[in-house]
Design an enzyme around this catalytic site. Sequence first.
Site, mmCIF file in Angstrom:
data_model
loop_
_atom_site.group_PDB
_atom_site.id
_atom_site.type_symbol
_atom_site.label_atom_id
_atom_site.label_comp_id
_atom_site.label_asym_id
_atom_site.label_seq_id
_atom_site.Cartn_x
_atom_site.Cartn_y
_atom_site.Cartn_z
ATOM 1 N N ASP A 179 0.849 -1.187 0.000
ATOM 2 C CA ASP A 179 0.000 0.000 0.000
ATOM 3 C C ASP A 179 0.884 1.236 0.000
ATOM 4 O OD1 ASP A 179 -1.791 2.058 0.348
ATOM 5 O OD2 ASP A 179 -3.011 0.987 1.809
ATOM 6 N N HIS A 219 0.403 8.330 3.439
ATOM 7 C CA HIS A 219 0.941 7.677 4.630
ATOM 8 C C HIS A 219 2.447 7.830 4.810
ATOM 9 C CE1 HIS A 219 -3.054 6.025 4.870
ATOM 10 N NE2 HIS A 219 -2.935 5.532 3.644
ATOM 11 N N ILE A 265 -0.543 9.923 7.854
ATOM 12 C CA ILE A 265 -1.462 9.206 8.738
ATOM 13 C C ILE A 265 -1.245 7.705 8.642
ATOM 14 C CG2 ILE A 265 -3.213 11.021 8.669
ATOM 15 C CD1 ILE A 265 -4.665 9.412 6.499
ATOM 16 N N GLY A 323 -5.459 3.081 6.948
ATOM 17 C CA GLY A 323 -6.681 2.589 7.566
ATOM 18 C C GLY A 323 -6.642 1.090 7.787
#
Length: 287
Positions: free
Chosen positions: A187, A192, A207, A210
């Site tokens: 990912d 991120h 961040i 998820g």
Amino acid sequence: MPLDPSRFLGRRYPDREFSYTERDTMLYALSVGMAQDPTDRRELAFVCGPEPRVLPSQATVIAWDYSFIEGSGIDEVMILHGAQSVEIHNPLPPAATIVSEFRISDLFDKGPGKGAVIVAEIRIREKHSGTPLCTNLWTSYARGEGGFGGEKGPSAPKANYPDRPPDAMIDTPTNRNQPLFYRLLGDVNPHHFDPDFAKAAGFERPILHGNCTFGIACRSVVIATCDYRPERLSRISCQFSAPGLPGDTVRTEIWREGGNVIFRAFSLESGAELIGNGLASIGDAAA
């Protein structure tokens, strides 16, 4: 700018082949918080070979397919992960060559100036035997892409947690560089790891993925309700409430309700709910 639904619905995406190894399986377990106590043999079973145990949430990283974005006109900066569901038909092997079947199963319009909800279904089978392994439902929210005239779709269900203290609470510290490890699983969304990209998307800094938070919650459910036996978990799903920040501690609250598990996760530092409407089913996975 409203998206063009003809670029999604009814489009045939070719099946794709992927492979993952025992090393990938161990990296995944480490990346979602397994074996933070390196003397706990129950957790070492997920991060040491030759045949490590496999968390069911690893289903979210074994077959990456962003082809639905290519040529769609969607601004990648504006896409957020809304919900995730994993159904395990047969326990994931620690290493495999797999085939994924990808389709857009639903497309909802939240209105002009708002967003579009894109629901992708990924069915994964083992290549050589054809054994079905899992089905992922991946819901994305494309900000600013609403107004194309589609159905509004269902509203997110209201969280319904038992009126009693959780049966279990598990705290999982994360590291500030945790997304840099998780991205090695495939990912590579720059939200991120790229500070400038994250700021352009409205975040103060990169961040947590998820699905990294989802994996942390799945680990907690496997520990608290399955006695470290991941093969007992046949389904797990959640909605993403807010992004987590690397370095925060993720607390997962868990309730047992018969053969089902209800859970949620939040940041101890900010108090923000990261995952809501978490639901898992306990029972040996079967085709």
